[in-house]
Design an enzyme around this catalytic site. Structure first.
Site, PDB file in Angstrom:
ATOM      1  N   SER A  98     -24.617  -1.436 -19.817  1.00 29.03           N
ATOM      2  CA  SER A  98     -24.686  -2.080 -18.497  1.00 29.03           C
ATOM      3  C   SER A  98     -24.917  -3.571 -18.723  1.00 29.03           C
ATOM      4  O   SER A  98     -25.314  -3.993 -19.829  1.00 29.03           O
ATOM      5  CB  SER A  98     -25.836  -1.483 -17.676  1.00 29.03           C
ATOM      6  OG  SER A  98     -27.082  -1.868 -18.242  1.00 29.03           O
ATOM      7  N   ASP A 144     -20.322  -1.013 -18.677  1.00 31.87           N
ATOM      8  CA  ASP A 144     -20.583  -0.087 -17.571  1.00 31.87           C
ATOM      9  C   ASP A 144     -20.868  -0.887 -16.293  1.00 31.87           C
ATOM     10  O   ASP A 144     -21.700  -1.797 -16.307  1.00 31.87           O
ATOM     11  CB  ASP A 144     -21.804   0.759 -17.953  1.00 31.87           C
ATOM     12  CG  ASP A 144     -22.053   1.910 -17.011  1.00 31.87           C
ATOM     13  OD1 ASP A 144     -21.077   2.421 -16.414  1.00 31.87           O
ATOM     14  OD2 ASP A 144     -23.225   2.311 -16.876  1.00 31.87           O
ATOM     15  N   HIS A 192     -26.790   7.994  -9.440  1.00 30.68           N
ATOM     16  CA  HIS A 192     -27.460   7.650 -10.697  1.00 30.68           C
ATOM     17  C   HIS A 192     -28.926   8.066 -10.635  1.00 30.68           C
ATOM     18  O   HIS A 192     -29.529   8.085  -9.565  1.00 30.68           O
ATOM     19  CB  HIS A 192     -27.397   6.139 -10.934  1.00 30.68           C
ATOM     20  CG  HIS A 192     -26.018   5.623 -11.220  1.00 30.68           C
ATOM     21  ND1 HIS A 192     -25.407   4.666 -10.459  1.00 30.68           N
ATOM     22  CD2 HIS A 192     -25.135   5.935 -12.198  1.00 30.68           C
ATOM     23  CE1 HIS A 192     -24.205   4.409 -10.953  1.00 30.68           C
ATOM     24  NE2 HIS A 192     -24.007   5.158 -12.008  1.00 30.68           N
ATOM     25  N   HIS A 247     -19.862   9.641 -12.767  1.00 25.99           N
ATOM     26  CA  HIS A 247     -21.098   8.902 -13.072  1.00 25.99           C
ATOM     27  C   HIS A 247     -22.293   9.769 -12.692  1.00 25.99           C
ATOM     28  O   HIS A 247     -22.138  10.790 -12.032  1.00 25.99           O
ATOM     29  CB  HIS A 247     -21.125   7.587 -12.280  1.00 25.99           C
ATOM     30  CG  HIS A 247     -20.253   6.521 -12.878  1.00 25.99           C
ATOM     31  ND1 HIS A 247     -20.752   5.379 -13.439  1.00 25.99           N
ATOM     32  CD2 HIS A 247     -18.908   6.450 -13.027  1.00 25.99           C
ATOM     33  CE1 HIS A 247     -19.758   4.636 -13.895  1.00 25.99           C
ATOM     34  NE2 HIS A 247     -18.618   5.263 -13.650  1.00 25.99           N
ATOM     35  N   ASN A 288     -20.753  10.229 -17.502  1.00 28.76           N
ATOM     36  CA  ASN A 288     -21.723   9.224 -17.949  1.00 28.76           C
ATOM     37  C   ASN A 288     -23.148   9.765 -17.922  1.00 28.76           C
ATOM     38  O   ASN A 288     -23.574  10.342 -16.914  1.00 28.76           O
ATOM     39  CB  ASN A 288     -21.678   8.005 -17.030  1.00 28.76           C
ATOM     40  CG  ASN A 288     -20.359   7.271 -17.093  1.00 28.76           C
ATOM     41  OD1 ASN A 288     -19.441   7.659 -17.801  1.00 28.76           O
ATOM     42  ND2 ASN A 288     -20.263   6.180 -16.352  1.00 28.76           N
TER      43      ASN A 288
END
Ligand code: 13P
Length: 291
Positions: A51, A86, A179, A209, A231
């Site tokens: 990220s 990401d 997330h 994700h 992910n």
């Protein structure tokens, strides 16, 4: 010559073979070493996700790319490895292309669709000129990432088609995934949305994700409907934190040289390797390097 590869081929094979390749996010040297070592042991292709926040923490994208390249050489890693930005901003994508990443994600999901299309189009051209793969996103993924909180949308299948037509190599479409840790009242993935998106994008690999905490049966169903990349970040963080806490609570950091960072961080590093092994089982990526 870079040892890194774009993620295009490994995901095409995953789509054909009905399994998913994992993107494990990296946050420091120990995580990177643990993931590369375990994927080599599993003979599995892997995507290392970075990220923008993690990139900053690790002293910039150049440092990350150099660390991964050199680590691959030292550890004799021969499985395909993609180094992937990401949730990149437009500027972040440009920086990673320069730094020697082999893959980028442009996350324009928060932009009006026309602007998302415009920027994605430009980045597809730049990435492909340099041999990188590129992921785009439609429908913001909920939860928190690097301080940004989204609400977990379901992507508009028509918008997915528009972005897919720009030549991206894989597409993240929101299907109710978020997330971080899923709340108790999470209704689960929207397979209805997934099927409609799939209809619109044909053979383009889909990305899921928020892989942490999705029950195995839902993961398997998503793979059967065209998801080829999943992910995982929070699950490694939780495993790392738990193992480190247990080590300290047991007073092991006070024994002998137990305070040595190489000893202190080992239980957490081992826990990440275990997590990789567990995901290999559910996603089915063991042996994918040979496929
Ligand atoms: P989790 O942190 O929920 O595993 O999600 C990771 C992710 O999707 C990174 O893009």
């Amino acid at each position: 010559m870079s040892r890194l590869v774009p993620a295009t081929q490994m995901l095409k094979k995953a789509l054909e073979g009905k399994y998913a390749i994992a993107q494990f996010n990296i946050n420091n040297l120990e995580w990177t070493k643990a993931i590369l070592t375990e994927c080599q042991a599993l003979n599995a292709a892997v995507i290392l996700g970075v990220s923008e926040g993690a990139g900053k923490y690790m002293c910039g994208f150049n440092t990350v790319a150099a660390m991964v390249e050199n680590m691959m050489e030292t550890l004799n890693i021969t499985v395909p490895v993609a180094l992937h930005l990401d949730h990149g901003s437009y500027e972040g994508c440009l920086k990673c292309i320069e730094a020697g990443f082999s893959s980028i994600m442009f996350d324009g999901s928060h932009l009006p669709i026309d602007e998302n299309i415009e920027k994605t189009k430009e980045l597809v051209k730049l990435a492909h000129e340099k041999g990188l793969s590129i992921e785009a996103e439609v429908g913001a993924i909920g939860g928190e990432e690097d301080g940004v909180v989204g609400m977990g949308e379901c992507a508009d299948p028509e918008e997915c088609r528009k972005i897919a037509e720009l030549g991206v190599d894989f597409l993240a479409a929101g299907i109710g995934n978020i997330h971080g840790v899923y709340p108790e009242n999470w209704p689960g993935l929207s397979f209805e949305t997934l099927a409609k998106v799939k209809e619109q994008i044909g053979d383009l690999p889909l990305v899921l994700h928020g892989g942490t905490g999705i029950p195995a049966d839902q993961i398997k169903k998503a793979i059967s409907l065209g998801v080829s990349k999943i992910n995982v970040n929070t699950e490694c963080q939780l495993a790392f934190a738990k193992a480190t806490r247990e080590y300290i609570e047991a007073g092991k950091d006070k024994e002998g040289k137990g305070f040595d960072p190489r000893k202190l961080l080992k239980p957490g590093t081992d826990a990440i390797m275990e997590t990789v092994k567990e995901k290999a089982e559910v996603f089915g990526f063991t042996g994918s390097a040979a496929k």
